[in-house]
Structures are given as C-alpha cells and as structure tokens.
Design a protein around this motif. Structure first.
Motif, short mmCIF file in Angstrom:
data_model
loop_
_atom_site.label_atom_id
_atom_site.label_comp_id
_atom_site.label_asym_id
_atom_site.label_seq_id
_atom_site.Cartn_x
_atom_site.Cartn_y
_atom_site.Cartn_z
N UNK A 179 0.83 -1.21 0.00
CA UNK A 179 0.00 0.00 0.00
C UNK A 179 0.86 1.26 0.00
N UNK A 180 1.95 1.27 0.77
CA UNK A 180 2.83 2.43 0.79
C UNK A 180 3.44 2.65 -0.60
N UNK A 181 3.88 1.56 -1.23
CA UNK A 181 4.45 1.66 -2.58
C UNK A 181 3.42 2.23 -3.56
N UNK A 182 2.21 1.71 -3.47
CA UNK A 182 1.15 2.18 -4.39
C UNK A 182 0.84 3.65 -4.17
N UNK A 183 0.70 4.07 -2.91
CA UNK A 183 0.36 5.47 -2.62
C UNK A 183 1.50 6.42 -2.99
N UNK A 184 2.73 6.05 -2.64
CA UNK A 184 3.86 6.92 -2.94
C UNK A 184 4.08 7.05 -4.45
N UNK A 193 12.63 14.66 -7.66
CA UNK A 193 13.56 14.14 -6.65
C UNK A 193 13.29 12.64 -6.48
N UNK A 194 14.33 11.82 -6.39
CA UNK A 194 14.10 10.38 -6.25
C UNK A 194 13.42 10.05 -4.92
N UNK A 195 12.46 9.13 -4.98
CA UNK A 195 11.79 8.61 -3.79
C UNK A 195 12.25 7.17 -3.61
N UNK A 196 12.96 6.90 -2.51
CA UNK A 196 13.45 5.55 -2.24
C UNK A 196 12.59 4.91 -1.17
N UNK A 197 12.05 3.73 -1.46
CA UNK A 197 11.24 2.99 -0.50
C UNK A 197 12.03 1.79 0.00
N UNK A 198 12.15 1.68 1.33
CA UNK A 198 12.79 0.52 1.95
C UNK A 198 11.74 -0.27 2.71
N UNK A 199 11.56 -1.51 2.33
CA UNK A 199 10.57 -2.39 2.99
C UNK A 199 10.98 -3.83 2.75
N UNK A 200 10.73 -4.67 3.73
CA UNK A 200 11.06 -6.09 3.63
C UNK A 200 12.53 -6.32 3.28
N UNK A 201 13.41 -5.44 3.77
CA UNK A 201 14.84 -5.62 3.56
C UNK A 201 15.33 -5.19 2.20
N UNK A 202 14.46 -4.60 1.36
CA UNK A 202 14.87 -4.17 0.03
C UNK A 202 14.60 -2.68 -0.14
N UNK A 203 15.44 -2.04 -0.96
CA UNK A 203 15.25 -0.62 -1.27
C UNK A 203 15.05 -0.47 -2.77
N UNK A 204 14.03 0.30 -3.16
CA UNK A 204 13.74 0.53 -4.58
C UNK A 204 13.43 2.00 -4.81
N UNK A 205 13.68 2.45 -6.03
CA UNK A 205 13.34 3.83 -6.42
C UNK A 205 11.99 3.81 -7.11
N UNK A 206 11.06 4.63 -6.61
CA UNK A 206 9.68 4.57 -7.10
C UNK A 206 9.43 5.44 -8.31
#
Length: 610
Positions: A179-184, A193-206
């Motif tokens: 849900x956080x990935x979808x909303x962001x 500006x890059x938005x980096x999401x860290x969840x479940x031990x992984x980091x991705x650029x959205x």
C-alpha cells in the motif's frame, strides 16, 4: 475584551477525514509535498542541491503495529518554526515567501501535517535546520492537541527532517509495503527528486523516469506508441490518439487522449492533474473547455493554485487563461487533421460529433474546415452537408422533430431532401452557414410548402371532387383550416396537414388558454389574436391518389362525408404530432362514437349474426 478562538483538534481531524480529504491515504501525499517543498526551499539556499526523499516501513519484531518513516534532506526547521508552523493551524512555512515564489511550493495552507492524525495518534518530527545552529530538535504532537519540543538525543548528521508515524489499529491497512508503494508512486511518481522505499529488507526507487512527455524517443511513431501505452496504463483504456498539451499560463504541460467511444454530452470528463509534479487529483473537471469532453488528460502545472484540499485547481484568471490555451491546442489538432488526415477527422466526427459541432459553433475558422464533413439526417437518409450542397442548390431544413416527422414521408416520396435540425447544435450550425459562407442559400421549410409541389387535379377530377371540397371546407372552417385537393405520393397518405411555425405556436397558445385560469387566459387571448392577424391559415391537403379519398368523393350522405372529413383532419393532426385542442378532442370522440354506432346499426340490421 478580545478573546481567541478555541480550536478542537479532534473536531478538525474529523472535518479533514470526512469533508476535506477524499481518503486517509492522502497523508502520504501531504508528507511527500512537505518533503518536496523543504527540498525546494533548501535549493534556494544552496543552488544545485539534488534532494532525496526516503520512505521506510519498519515492522515490529514482536508483531506490534508498524511504523512509517518519511525522511528528506530539505531545509529543516528551527525551534521557532516548529512552534509556529507545526502547532498553528492555518500557518504555513511557505507563507512568508509564497507571494514572491508561489511557483516553488505545493503546500500553502498549513494543515497538511494534520492529515497524518487520520492514521495515527502521535507524530514524531525530528529536524535539523540548514539555517540554524546545527542542533537537532524533536517535535512530538498528539491527536488530543498537545505537543512537546525538546533537543534530540539522536542528532541528525545533516540538515533535513524525519517524520515517524506509528500505525493506529484501524488504519493498519495503510502501513503495508504494497500500500505504501502504491500510494507513494501514485502521488509522487512524477517528482523530480528520487523517492526511495525501503521495505522487507529491500530498497527501490519509485520514480526512476521523468514524465513520458519529457522523454526522448527514436521516432515519432515510437513516441506515439509509448504515449498511448502510458494512457492505457493510467486510464485502462485503448485511446484513438494522443495530443501533446502545453500552456504558458499556469505553466501547464501534459497529454490529452482521444476517447474511443462517445461519452455522454452532459458529463464532463475527469482528468488526472499534477501540481509541481505532485498528483493533485484524478477527477479534476475545470481544466478544459466544456466542449472538449472527447478527451481525457494527464497534465502537470507549475503555476496554478490548489484548493484547500489540494485536490483540484482554484478557479481564477490564470486557470481561465490556461483553459483557453489548452482549448486552442485541441482546436489546432483538429485543424491539422483536416489538412493532413481527413479520414481520421471523419472517424473522430463519427465518434465525437457533438463536441466537434460545439467547437464549430464557437470558432468560425474551424466551422469552415469541418461543416461540410458533418453528417445530418435528411428525408432521403443520412448525408454530409458537403454531399447535400453538391446535389441541391438550397439547404432546406426544419427546426424540430415534429416538423420533420410531419414532412419526412411525403417529402421523401417527392425526392425532396429536407434536413432535420432537431438534433443538438444542428439548427444553430445551419443558421450560421450563410454568415460564414456567404454563397450558401438556406431555407426554413414547413409542411405548408409541400402542396405547392403536388400535381393539380384535371378539370374532370375537379368536378368529381367538388362536393367533397365544399363539405370539407364547411366542416373545417371553425378550425380556420383551408382545404386543397392535390395528387401526391405516397398514395397511402390520405391527407397532409400543413402550417408554418407560427401556426404551431397558435395551436400551443390555444391549448394553453383552454387549460389555464381566467386571468392568464385573458393574457393569452391577446397573443392569440395577434398571431391570428399575421399568420397564414393552415391547410388540409387531400390526396386524390389515395383510394379512400377517391371513395369519399362518391359519398352522397352529407353527414357521413362530414364525419369522415373530421376524422381525417384529426388523423392528419396526430400524424403531424400536433396537440389537439378541446374542440378537436370533441371531434375525435364524436367520430369514434359515430363509427361505433354505425357498426352497431349494421350488426342490428343483420340480426347480429354472421
């Protein structure tokens, strides 16, 4: 003695959740907006600062409620700013510089942070100001309206802000990685500006890529394919075409997608709009002119103002100029199609005729380009106005459906082509024709003109129908209706009732006078008397090719002949979709009863046995 307003924070949060914001999920948008504005503020102090937003979902090992952490390397806040901007509803950290730099910041109302209380009971803000003494401060706010500020025991290494939200039990659905990935991504997918999401031990650029309209493509065909794919991804629709949009007013850019179906004319399209690269709304309605309902748009604006909810644009002069500019872009697209790809324009007209007609009414140049491609219903079938004018020297039309129904069958039998102007915009377009194209000839047609084209009876036939003419004229004199006898096609039509538009008005006035009170009836009397002085009398034309009419001419019983004439008169009115007044209703009732009585008399004369 003056007193201050007392603000109930619980009540304000209730107001936000039920009336101002469309969903609790907007807290992600508000935090992204605050982070983005903080980065832009720091860029004013330090030009070239790149800026980064980080979002981290922290799961509790003991199975407790998760925590969301939003971090930015923006300008940060001093202690005075913490008290002023985070604890005063309606205050904004951008307000002091807003007028001078309105295009730099998204937020303007100082209430965005409160949206977080829709999903949590406590907020922790850790911040270090790029303008301060290098200290790190903590601001802890609670949903009951209390807050505390103190020096942080865990100082930040560089300027920026961190916001911690611990999920409330009833809002835990907003604190999952998916849900956080979808909303962001939904709200901040276009942010520079890059938005980096860290969840479940992984980091991705959205948001790894710029908006599709800013990207470079190898060819025009590849660009069109990519843009249509983007439209399909956003709106789940396979569009006919895409149109690049740009407006200097409001600094608007984006794409318009041509719908593959004809929408309801009264339904305005809802567009996805971004403000300064942040999603503002997916249901903005006031972005394009009303006639442009054949497209759905994705646009980003740098210079328009948001409403308090930040879910639509504020209606002002800048938005009005932007709307006009975008309308000009859509106009030019259609004009270019007219020159370069008329077949595609014809397909668009078939899909979106109402919108094209509305634009033609509004724009004379566009009118000249498309008017001859527009299809119209005629008594001889559908045809474009260009085909009509190539075949017929004068454009004949009627303005309403009743008039068209009245003349359609008989006119078609005479190979007479009449346009039905009853559809939306059709009459207005036809009446604009001679104003824009001076060589065009336009003629308003009525059923009263048809008998002029019919074949006259021979002298012998005149003698044979003299009795019918006399009885019919006497029977219809009380109704101010003249009688003519002609020969016309189709032979199945026994009579044709014809009057001009003013005659239809007179009938409506008569009917209204009969159904209204005495005071209003006296007013209508004047209108009726005036119309009777000026109008031509309607006429009932008997068709001598019709077998029933020819048999009537041989009837000797005057009463039977009069009754038959009255019934044919009423039938002609009904076929012409003319309302019956009280006297005509009496004719209908008397005629029906007469026919029933005659039939009963026949049965009684034969003993009622067959």
């Amino acid at each position: 003695m003056d007193h201050r307003f007392q603000v109930n924070l619980r009540g304000v949060i209730e107001l936000l959740s039920h009336h101002l914001y469309s969903t609790p999920g907007v807290f992600v948008r508000e935090l992204l907006q605050n982070a983005t504005d903080a980065i832009r503020a720091r860029q004013h102090l330090e030009p070239g600062h790149p800026g980064t937003v980080r979002v981290e979902l922290i799961e509790k090992q003991d199975g407790g409620l998760p925590t969301l952490l939003f971090s930015d390397d923006g300008v940060g806040l001093t202690e005075e700013e913490l008290h002023r901007f985070l604890a005063t509803i309606g205050e904004s950290s951008k307000r002091e510089t807003l007028e001078a730099r309105r295009n730099d910041f998204i937020g303007q109302f100082g209430i965005g942070l409160l949206s977080c209380f829709m999903v949590c009971d406590e907020l922790l803000v850790v911040t270090r100001s790029a303008k301060g003494d290098g200290s790190t401060l903590e601001w802890r706010g609670r949903h009951d309206g209390t807050y505390a500020v103190r020096a942080s025991e865990h100082p930040l290494e560089r300027p920026g802000t961190q916001v911690f939200l611990v999920a409330r039990a009833d809002a835990a659905e907003y604190f999952t990685a998916e849900r956080v990935r979808q909303l962001a991504t939904h709200y901040g997918g276009l942010l520079p500006f890059p938005i980096h999401l860290t969840a479940d031990g992984r980091t991705e650029t959205l948001n790894p890529a710029p908006p599709p309209w800013r990207r470079e493509y190898a060819s025009v065909a590849e660009r069109r394919k990519a843009l249509l794919a983007y439209g399909r991804e956003v709106f789940h629709t396979d569009f006919v075409d895409c149109i690049p949009l740009r407006a200097e007013a409001g600094q608007v850019e984006g794409l318009a997608f041509v719908l593959p179906f004809s929408p309801n004319f009264n339904a305005r399209q809802k567009h996805r709009v971004y403000l300064k690269d942040m999603l503002l709304s997916e249901s903005a309605e006031n972005l394009l002119p009303e006639w442009a309902f054949f497209v759905k748009c994705v646009v980003n604006a740098q210079g328009l103002r948001p409403t308090a909810s930040r879910e639509s644009f504020y209606e002002d002069a800048t938005l009005a100029r932007a709307r006009e500019s975008l309308g000009q872009v859509l106009r030019q697209y259609l004009v270019d199609l007219a020159h370069s790809d008329p077949r595609t324009l014809q397909r668009l007209i078939a899909l979106h005729g109402l919108s094209v007609k509305a634009l033609a009414l509004d724009d004379d140049d566009f009118f000249r380009l498309v008017i001859h491609w527009l299809p119209f219903e005629t008594t001889l079938g559908m045809m474009t106005l260009g085909h009509y004018r190539q075949t017929y020297p004068s454009v004949r039309y009627v303005t309403n459906l009743d008039s068209f129904r009245q003349v359609a069958r008989v006119a078609a039998a005479q190979e007479l082509c009449i346009i039905n102007g009853a559809y939306t915009h059709d009459t207005a377009l036809l009446e604009k024709l001679p104003r824009v194209l001076p060589d065009a000839r336009l003629e308003l047609f009525s059923a009263a003109q048809l008998p002029q084209r019919f074949e006259e009876p021979t002298p012998e036939e005149h003698q044979q129908v003299a009795r019918l003419r006399q009885v019919a004229q006497e029977a219809l004199e009380p109704f101010r209706c003249q009688v003519t006898l002609k020969k016309f096609l189709p032979v199945e039509v026994p009579t044709l009732y014809g009057d001009v538009d003013e005659g239809a008005f007179r009938r409506d006035v008569e009917r209204a006078r009969e159904e209204t009170d005495e005071l209003y009836a006296s007013v209508l009397e004047g209108a009726l008397a005036e119309s009777q002085e000026e109008e031509e009398k309607p006429q009932l034309c008997f068709n001598l090719l019709n077998p029933v009419v020819r048999r009537l001419a041989r009837v000797r019983d005057v009463a039977q002949l009069k009754l038959s004439v009255e019934m044919l008169y009423v039938q002609a009115l009904l076929l012409g979709h003319r309302p019956l007044n009280a006297r005509e209703m009496a004719l209908l009732n008397r005629g029906l009863l007469g026919l029933i009585t005659a039939r009963l008399d026949e049965d009684e004369g034969t003993g009622g046995v067959h």
